[in-house]
Scaffold this active site. Sequence first.
Site, mmCIF file in Angstrom:
data_model
loop_
_atom_site.group_PDB
_atom_site.id
_atom_site.type_symbol
_atom_site.label_atom_id
_atom_site.label_comp_id
_atom_site.label_asym_id
_atom_site.label_seq_id
_atom_site.Cartn_x
_atom_site.Cartn_y
_atom_site.Cartn_z
ATOM 1 N N TYR A 5 5.734 0.900 -5.050
ATOM 2 C CA TYR A 5 6.194 -0.394 -4.541
ATOM 3 C C TYR A 5 5.170 -1.002 -3.591
ATOM 4 O O TYR A 5 4.856 -2.188 -3.665
ATOM 5 C CB TYR A 5 7.553 -0.251 -3.851
ATOM 6 C CG TYR A 5 8.055 -1.541 -3.253
ATOM 7 C CD1 TYR A 5 8.556 -2.549 -4.064
ATOM 8 C CD2 TYR A 5 7.997 -1.767 -1.880
ATOM 9 C CE1 TYR A 5 9.000 -3.750 -3.522
ATOM 10 C CE2 TYR A 5 8.431 -2.954 -1.323
ATOM 11 C CZ TYR A 5 8.938 -3.944 -2.147
ATOM 12 O OH TYR A 5 9.366 -5.126 -1.606
ATOM 13 N N TYR A 6 4.628 -0.178 -2.729
ATOM 14 C CA TYR A 6 3.611 -0.677 -1.814
ATOM 15 C C TYR A 6 2.238 -0.763 -2.467
ATOM 16 O O TYR A 6 1.403 -1.566 -2.078
ATOM 17 C CB TYR A 6 3.586 0.146 -0.522
ATOM 18 C CG TYR A 6 4.643 -0.365 0.424
ATOM 19 C CD1 TYR A 6 4.389 -1.459 1.224
ATOM 20 C CD2 TYR A 6 5.912 0.189 0.438
ATOM 21 C CE1 TYR A 6 5.367 -1.982 2.053
ATOM 22 C CE2 TYR A 6 6.901 -0.327 1.261
ATOM 23 C CZ TYR A 6 6.620 -1.413 2.074
ATOM 24 O OH TYR A 6 7.588 -1.940 2.881
ATOM 25 N N GLN A 7 1.999 0.039 -3.461
ATOM 26 C CA GLN A 7 0.734 -0.059 -4.193
ATOM 27 C C GLN A 7 0.606 -1.443 -4.817
ATOM 28 O O GLN A 7 -0.442 -2.083 -4.746
ATOM 29 C CB GLN A 7 0.652 1.025 -5.277
ATOM 30 C CG GLN A 7 -0.654 0.974 -6.074
ATOM 31 C CD GLN A 7 -1.046 2.306 -6.667
ATOM 32 O OE1 GLN A 7 -0.447 3.322 -6.361
ATOM 33 N NE2 GLN A 7 -2.051 2.316 -7.511
ATOM 34 N N ARG A 8 1.705 -1.901 -5.410
ATOM 35 C CA ARG A 8 1.747 -3.243 -5.982
ATOM 36 C C ARG A 8 1.387 -4.290 -4.937
ATOM 37 O O ARG A 8 0.632 -5.216 -5.173
ATOM 38 C CB ARG A 8 3.150 -3.494 -6.520
ATOM 39 C CG ARG A 8 3.556 -4.951 -6.622
ATOM 40 C CD ARG A 8 5.069 -5.108 -6.454
ATOM 41 N NE ARG A 8 5.547 -4.676 -5.159
ATOM 42 C CZ ARG A 8 5.572 -5.437 -4.068
ATOM 43 N NH1 ARG A 8 5.168 -6.682 -4.106
ATOM 44 N NH2 ARG A 8 6.020 -4.964 -2.909
ATOM 45 N N LYS A 65 9.350 -8.671 16.620
ATOM 46 C CA LYS A 65 9.978 -7.371 16.847
ATOM 47 C C LYS A 65 8.952 -6.438 17.475
ATOM 48 O O LYS A 65 7.811 -6.828 17.736
ATOM 49 C CB LYS A 65 10.506 -6.815 15.528
ATOM 50 C CG LYS A 65 11.746 -7.579 15.047
ATOM 51 C CD LYS A 65 12.993 -7.111 15.785
ATOM 52 C CE LYS A 65 14.078 -8.198 15.781
ATOM 53 N NZ LYS A 65 15.327 -7.710 16.382
ATOM 54 N N HIS A 102 6.354 4.760 5.241
ATOM 55 C CA HIS A 102 7.256 4.361 4.162
ATOM 56 C C HIS A 102 7.639 5.524 3.257
ATOM 57 O O HIS A 102 8.330 5.336 2.255
ATOM 58 C CB HIS A 102 6.648 3.227 3.345
ATOM 59 C CG HIS A 102 6.601 1.925 4.085
ATOM 60 N ND1 HIS A 102 7.725 1.345 4.612
ATOM 61 C CD2 HIS A 102 5.568 1.106 4.415
ATOM 62 C CE1 HIS A 102 7.399 0.217 5.222
ATOM 63 N NE2 HIS A 102 6.090 0.054 5.128
ATOM 64 N N GLN A 120 6.166 -11.387 11.737
ATOM 65 C CA GLN A 120 5.350 -10.210 11.523
ATOM 66 C C GLN A 120 3.896 -10.636 11.325
ATOM 67 O O GLN A 120 3.627 -11.550 10.546
ATOM 68 C CB GLN A 120 5.759 -9.499 10.236
ATOM 69 C CG GLN A 120 6.967 -8.608 10.311
ATOM 70 C CD GLN A 120 6.978 -7.671 9.092
ATOM 71 O OE1 GLN A 120 6.419 -6.586 9.114
ATOM 72 N NE2 GLN A 120 7.622 -8.098 8.029
ATOM 73 N N HIS A 180 -0.812 -2.898 5.906
ATOM 74 C CA HIS A 180 -0.892 -4.011 6.860
ATOM 75 C C HIS A 180 -2.342 -4.211 7.295
ATOM 76 O O HIS A 180 -2.805 -5.343 7.460
ATOM 77 C CB HIS A 180 -0.025 -3.736 8.098
ATOM 78 C CG HIS A 180 1.437 -3.788 7.808
ATOM 79 N ND1 HIS A 180 2.385 -4.002 8.779
ATOM 80 C CD2 HIS A 180 2.130 -3.637 6.654
ATOM 81 C CE1 HIS A 180 3.593 -3.984 8.231
ATOM 82 N NE2 HIS A 180 3.457 -3.761 6.949
#
Lengths: 754, 754
Positions: free
Chosen positions: A280-283, A159, A437, A169, A225
């Site tokens: 959520y992204y910390q995890r 993408k 996010h 990705q 990322h």
Amino acid sequence: MMNLLLNNMVKNKMPHWARRKKIYLSGFLTLATVVVLFGSCSKSISIEGHESYPKLILKKQDVPQIVEGISKYPLLKASFEKAKSIADNAILNGIEIPIPKDPGGGYTHEKHKRNYIEMYNAGLVYQLTGEEKYAVFVRDMLLKYAELYPTLGLHPMKKNQAPGKLFWQGLNESVWLVYTIQAYDCIHDFLTDTERKIIEENLFKEVVKFFLTENKSTFNRIHNHGTWAVAGVGMTGLVLGDTLMVKQALYSTELDSTGGFLRQIDELFSPDGYYAEGPYYQRYALLPFVIFAKALENNIPELKIFDYKSGVLNRAVVTLLQLTNTDGRFYPINDAIKDKTWITPELVFGTNIAYFNTHDSTILDVAQKQGEVMLSIEGLEVAKAIEQGHVKTFVRKPIVIRDGKNGDAGGLAILRMGKNEKQTSVLFKFTSQGMGHGHFDRLNLNIFDRGVEIVPDYGAARFINVVAKEGGRYLNENKTWAKQTIAHNTLVINQKSNFNGSVKLADKFSPKLLFTDLSNANIQMVSAIDENCYKNDTIQRTLALIEFGDRKFLIDLFNIKGIGRVQYDLPTYFNGQIIDSNFEIQRLNQYKILGNNNGYQHLVIDAESRAFDSLARVTWAIGTGFYSLTTITNTHTNFYVVRLGANDPNYNLRNQQGFIFRGELAGSGKILSVYELHGNYNPSTEAVLGSESAIDSCKLFDDNDRVAVYVTLKNGKKIGLFIDLSFSGSNSNRVKVDNSVVTWQGNYKLTIKE
Amino acid sequence: MMNLLLNNMVKNKMPHWARRKKIYLSGFLTLATVVVLFGSCSKSISIEGHESYPKLILKKQDVPQIVEGISKYPLLKASFEKAKSIADNAILNGIEIPIPKDPGGGYTHEKHKRNYIEMYNAGLVYQLTGEEKYAVFVRDMLLKYAELYPTLGLHPMKKNQAPGKLFWQGLNESVWLVYTIQAYDCIHDFLTDTERKIIEENLFKEVVKFFLTENKSTFNRIHNHGTWAVAGVGMTGLVLGDTLMVKQALYSTELDSTGGFLRQIDELFSPDGYYAEGPYYQRYALLPFVIFAKALENNIPELKIFDYKSGVLNRAVVTLLQLTNTDGRFYPINDAIKDKTWITPELVFGTNIAYFNTHDSTILDVAQKQGEVMLSIEGLEVAKAIEQGHVKTFVRKPIVIRDGKNGDAGGLAILRMGKNEKQTSVLFKFTSQGMGHGHFDRLNLNIFDRGVEIVPDYGAARFINVVAKEGGRYLNENKTWAKQTIAHNTLVINQKSNFNGSVKLADKFSPKLLFTDLSNANIQMVSAIDENCYKNDTIQRTLALIEFGDRKFLIDLFNIKGIGRVQYDLPTYFNGQIIDSNFEIQRLNQYKILGNNNGYQHLVIDAESRAFDSLARVTWAIGTGFYSLTTITNTHTNFYVVRLGANDPNYNLRNQQGFIFRGELAGSGKILSVYELHGNYNPSTEAVLGSESAIDSCKLFDDNDRVAVYVTLKNGKKIGLFIDLSFSGSNSNRVKVDNSVVTWQGNYKLTIKE
């Protein structure tokens, strides 16, 4: 190396915690194994004297005691057996390296994911059993990857941004590398020189090259990322003895510290260990942070990476654990998949490494629930401590967590009352935007009670890894709905989202914490202000959670200062069933959408009411509880029951109902709501108690920043809450109440008239 | 007494199981303590020689060993401590007997409920501790009730039928009596003669009189309300030594066996132990059945009540346990509250007494989960057996359960595959109507998978004990929606409900089981027919659950034989999120209701599609699974996505979505659907597998009653199912398939072409 670090830091301005503590000077002269070369473009780290493999996470010298521990500690044994079973099954099924073809959730995608998990486990099991078949499996698979990888172009399903070669990705490719390099580390000594050369040159260096060139912008990005990429590359550098790789991982491709691991730690974590994108992204991001840090600790201990920024990586683990509801689910603020709990493999690394570093035995409580440990010295320590009975209950506390690299960009407050699974949590979000996010949800509120989301956050519009839902990517509705202000339990002015939906603008400003007092048994209070999310208006929200009798009341007061006449909407999304109201809710028998854009286009008006007296109250029920929302209204108030689903041709949005109170403000004004958590339904005996609201009336008296809130109950008892909204600490606050004057000292006062 | 029983039976025609086994003759001459008087109008039972109290359930002579057991068996100890804590709290809070005022869920209602629970527990604790304070508490409360009761008229909130005095419903009053008489039994010997006289004359006899006169029709009714009433009165008779009361409880007020306990057992339970109203009420009704039976067994053992109707009461317990989903929830067919599980106090009596009678150690598995036992010899036995490790796993099996007093009024089939919490259950309902709580849902289908309701039953429109929802009574929507045929996953013809919604008519006819074979590992099949629910049409539904690879397929074939052109609707309600379809689903942006009556008035059309090719497929997701429904369609097929909520001004209906396929039949025809249970979502790792349907095509070939169903998968594999729908057992069945002929022997044949 230390010199280099200092060098870099001076050049890029040393952060205050480094300046203050001078932690990088200590041990400067002990760098026997690290050769440091100077010069800003040719700086390099040379890792010598680590001739024994594995050395990355599982260390050669720890193997004997881990093997011994497997026979002694059940959790370690279970983890070993799980790894062995994965490895045995993998060997049984044989090796398949499909040509990359499918997007997330598709066959080749999932197969390449399974491959790295299988190699990783087989590598560990080889070390712990010495059985060559496991090494052979990893070797053969690596050789096949080494054959395939150089032939690959970008993934056919790529993408817009940052594609991979094995995966659509680049992110997945980084994860692949983080696991695969560990597998290689485990079988390094089993391989012949030739094999090592093939694998290193044709596979790992190719992958690294891809990250450093074609995916360079991701690699240098201050973002999860980026962390996965630098972790993969940095760990590869450590194993391959390639100092430049390690340096680039630490300081960016250009070695100028505009990116790289250290800069990521600086920027992405607040001093309280909050990660800017949310739990959520910390995890997710925590894994590459702790695993790469661990690899650095094992190989360049002088870096003292776990002391970096006053030990923020360890703190980030405990903070993340605090960011869960009683069922272990992460609070689903910002982009988040809602059913994610702390029982998740990536967090095993976090709990194990943080326990190893800090010996905080409440972490053991979570590690025990996770039911597996790392196959490393850290996992051994955890399993041993659990077996020896050192577990202490992990307690979710009322807490304020600061956001921002320096802790000055807003934050989160969690008001909490009650014990264990019956705990009530009120999550108040006044964080910074949290980058791409992040959601436009300044001063947002969520309520959890008895394990259930009462006033929920929608989370992300995404069905992760589901092929039919655009391969599991973020759906367009994530932008058109989930991120918009109206999708949250906070104030919307003139039907526009915060910052008009501009991330760029939103990233520049944060709300401010004005006051917090979480120290009392029967009242917890927090107040925060946002001066930027709407151009002409300053919005202050003050929450006070009060326990009284067998009920809890959440006083929710907005204080808006602005210019000109505005319309506002205050939504409360709810789970459960509408039970009662003190006014007639008129359900519509026509199809009406609440608005045209900013998320409004997704809301169908299910019911509406107009022309209120002084008080509107609705009651709903979910799980074993009953919940009432009482709002001060006037004849101009409009009330809506809305439900999601308009302009959603593909059923990309979940069912969700909400209440919206709409009103008008001439310049400035205050909005008072009271949430009441009450009653109990016992599904086993079918007994119901307290299903009705106890509130008879709510009143608000104010004199600019001084307010008096009265909540009178049907039994005649009366809660009085007096607040100085400027939190000036003044000792002579006064408000006129009807014909008398009430005075109090200090920022707030609670009175209960029995 | 035995004579009397025989006498009665001859008079009212002895049922076949009594005739066959002559079980009532055994022990005839041993009735030393029972004096039997003859004569049809003056028949009486005199219970003598039971001078030691308590004698009803907990028996005097068992007290010492129970006391000893409390110190030895944890479950018994926990149960005793729970009872003691209830009793201690009750004593602490003092006695309050409010004047009856509130409906269900209201204060006085809940208080009188608490009162009997408190007396019951205090009575038991008195016996087990000998501490007089507990007896004093029960005595004082009983004396106060004895003061109040004679002054009461009917409850002020009484509704149409069968009101109480303490409670708005006589039913609650019966339950009160069942518990309170046990409390009295426990403290009988502690009281003075005068106290006993006051309590018996002014309270118990008054309550009994109320049942036998003002509530006589309920008392004599063959219905769970009747069972509670006869249990209360019969147990009171046993304690008071009032033989007439006991006789009336056994044989109806007129002693003519038109009602009463035995007739209730005869009529309400099928030989397989299925209770006509369905599992939710079976759970509720079972308590008075087993507790009264136990009291009879303890005091008139010669009655051999647990052998009555070939031991149906014990069987009813095990059958009820089978009527649960993997999470212990009762299948919510007919009027049912959906979150009721087998962990419910009333079922503790059932499991304990059934285990005591049968020593079926799989019952212990459930008793252990219930976490409490009776404080009686039964509870002692259960706690002891559990402690001694005799628990066997309770396994939910594929099963057919016959309905009807003689087992000839249809039934239920549960197709089951898979183990433990991952089990798939397909519930096929072809029972009789089940009286007033029955739904018009002939040949209804529900699917459960991995603990979740995939294709759900709505259950009842009722918020039990919630004051604001009409005091927790059945709401009007229970009639206008929940009972209607369109509210279920079964065929609706010409938008009318079965039997045009007439209970009277529906009670006369039952569907018939045609064929069942649940004995194979990879296919389970059942077929049933209803010839009466629609005047001009005979409907046969055949279900075959097939496991193939890692997927399950449920072939669902309707065979309709009728006259004239009809429209049909076939709904599939679903929980979860629509993921995908092989045709365009057009969501409406207008408000359209599906119809005007028979439940249709509650359905909003959310989306529709027309003009299909040969196959329509929709996929949805819930929990960790993916589910697809593939239906053979034609150009006349209409498809709707519907949601509940129209004509529901008070939000009395829950959110529920469904698919409806609408078609036309000219006389006779067949409708083929295939449910596919597939895929897996692992919320911990976020891995998704098999989220897409594997079906490429479905084809149906038929020659009247002979059909061939082909399901071809995308990987080329092909499932063939060949059925003789007349189930004639013929060995030469043939169907033309395209240009060839397929033949098979026997009722059905499954082929898999790899």
